[in-house]
Design a protein around this motif. Sequence first.
Motif, PDB file in Angstrom:
ATOM      1  N   CYS A  47       0.801  -1.236   0.000  1.00  0.00           N
ATOM      2  CA  CYS A  47       0.000   0.000   0.000  1.00  0.00           C
ATOM      3  C   CYS A  47       0.830   1.280   0.000  1.00  0.00           C
ATOM      4  CB  CYS A  47      -0.937   0.020   1.214  1.00  0.00           C
ATOM      5  SG  CYS A  47      -2.018  -1.415   1.342  1.00  0.00           S
ATOM      6  N   THR A  48       1.758   1.387   0.940  1.00  0.00           N
ATOM      7  CA  THR A  48       2.384   2.689   1.195  1.00  0.00           C
ATOM      8  C   THR A  48       3.409   3.121   0.147  1.00  0.00           C
ATOM      9  OG1 THR A  48       3.994   1.684   2.697  1.00  0.00           O
ATOM     10  CG2 THR A  48       1.970   2.586   3.679  1.00  0.00           C
ATOM     11  N   SER A  49       3.722   2.267  -0.800  1.00  0.00           N
ATOM     12  CA  SER A  49       4.608   2.740  -1.869  1.00  0.00           C
ATOM     13  C   SER A  49       3.860   3.691  -2.809  1.00  0.00           C
ATOM     14  CB  SER A  49       5.202   1.568  -2.648  1.00  0.00           C
ATOM     15  OG  SER A  49       4.170   0.829  -3.287  1.00  0.00           O
ATOM     16  N   CYS A  50       2.517   3.666  -2.766  1.00  0.00           N
ATOM     17  CA  CYS A  50       1.710   4.550  -3.616  1.00  0.00           C
ATOM     18  C   CYS A  50       0.896   5.572  -2.833  1.00  0.00           C
ATOM     19  CB  CYS A  50       0.750   3.736  -4.468  1.00  0.00           C
ATOM     20  SG  CYS A  50       1.560   2.631  -5.644  1.00  0.00           S
ATOM     21  N   HIS A  51       0.454   5.234  -1.640  1.00  0.00           N
ATOM     22  CA  HIS A  51      -0.413   6.135  -0.884  1.00  0.00           C
ATOM     23  C   HIS A  51      -0.279   5.854   0.610  1.00  0.00           C
ATOM     24  CE1 HIS A  51      -3.296   2.888  -0.076  1.00  0.00           C
ATOM     25  NE2 HIS A  51      -3.143   2.541  -1.332  1.00  0.00           N
ATOM     26  N   GLY A  52      -0.711   6.810   1.408  1.00  0.00           N
ATOM     27  CA  GLY A  52      -0.710   6.632   2.850  1.00  0.00           C
ATOM     28  C   GLY A  52      -1.945   5.879   3.312  1.00  0.00           C
ATOM     29  N   ASP A  54      -3.828   7.178   6.090  1.00  0.00           N
ATOM     30  CA  ASP A  54      -4.621   8.074   6.919  1.00  0.00           C
ATOM     31  C   ASP A  54      -6.065   8.212   6.445  1.00  0.00           C
ATOM     32  OD1 ASP A  54      -2.398   8.475   8.501  1.00  0.00           O
ATOM     33  OD2 ASP A  54      -1.874  10.388   7.594  1.00  0.00           O
ATOM     34  N   ASP A  55      -6.296   8.186   5.138  1.00  0.00           N
ATOM     35  CA  ASP A  55      -7.650   8.361   4.621  1.00  0.00           C
ATOM     36  C   ASP A  55      -8.579   7.212   4.988  1.00  0.00           C
ATOM     37  OD1 ASP A  55      -6.941  10.790   3.626  1.00  0.00           O
ATOM     38  OD2 ASP A  55      -6.978  10.214   1.522  1.00  0.00           O
ATOM     39  N   TYR A  56      -8.049   6.078   5.398  1.00  0.00           N
ATOM     40  CA  TYR A  56      -8.903   4.975   5.851  1.00  0.00           C
ATOM     41  C   TYR A  56      -9.800   5.433   6.995  1.00  0.00           C
ATOM     42  CZ  TYR A  56      -5.634   1.718   3.467  1.00  0.00           C
ATOM     43  OH  TYR A  56      -4.858   1.038   2.565  1.00  0.00           O
ATOM     44  N   LYS A  73     -11.044   1.795  -5.808  1.00  0.00           N
ATOM     45  CA  LYS A  73      -9.890   2.709  -5.754  1.00  0.00           C
ATOM     46  C   LYS A  73      -8.741   2.249  -6.645  1.00  0.00           C
ATOM     47  CE  LYS A  73     -10.972   5.777  -2.507  1.00  0.00           C
ATOM     48  NZ  LYS A  73     -10.949   7.194  -2.669  1.00  0.00           N
ATOM     49  N   HIS A  74      -8.650   0.944  -6.875  1.00  0.00           N
ATOM     50  CA  HIS A  74      -7.530   0.404  -7.639  1.00  0.00           C
ATOM     51  C   HIS A  74      -7.938  -0.080  -9.027  1.00  0.00           C
ATOM     52  CE1 HIS A  74      -6.273   0.203  -3.382  1.00  0.00           C
ATOM     53  NE2 HIS A  74      -5.123   0.615  -3.885  1.00  0.00           N
TER      54      HIS A  74
END
Length: 187
Positions: A47-52, A54-56, A73-74
């Motif tokens: 996950c974190t290589s593209c986005h954080g 926090d929005d979860y 989303k994907h």
Amino acid sequence: MKTGILAAAIWAVLLCAGLSAQLGGRAARPQVVPPKGPPRQVIFKYCTSCHGIDDYAYHALDRTAWDALLTAKHDGLNVPLPAEERGILLGWLVERFGPTTKPFPRTYVAREITTFFSDAEGDAMLKRACTSCHALDKVNGARFTPDRWRVVTVDMRERGARLEDEELERLVEWLGRTRGTNDNDRQ
């Protein structure tokens, strides 16, 4: 003499810019602490290589809805997430942000405050707002930046802590001043 005045003027501008950034009417954003164990490994690997993450916190969904959100989303992206890892991620999402939780509000904007809590007022506010759910040692043992305290207090208010906006901001300022800057929960 002119150099000293110029340096003082520059210092004043920088100080005001920093204060303005703190009180500048930005919406508070959630700060999700990564989980431990297998969910952490899945999140860091996929996950974190593209986005954080926090929005979860803006969601409170059941497993089916989380699965649909991840798929949407994907959509159209080449992001393989093996079934076993997807199951681990979905399990954590439902545990942390499931339908029985309250999502982080999207609209809270920090208000500027002009009066500040004394230690006695801050302690009294903690006792009034926090102790119906947990003991004060949970607060007293934490050390966060003011921005992190804001996220924590907004989240706690969403879970039932009785705090008006001005009280919340005064409490955030006081917590940042008295229990601040060592954001050890993010490590």
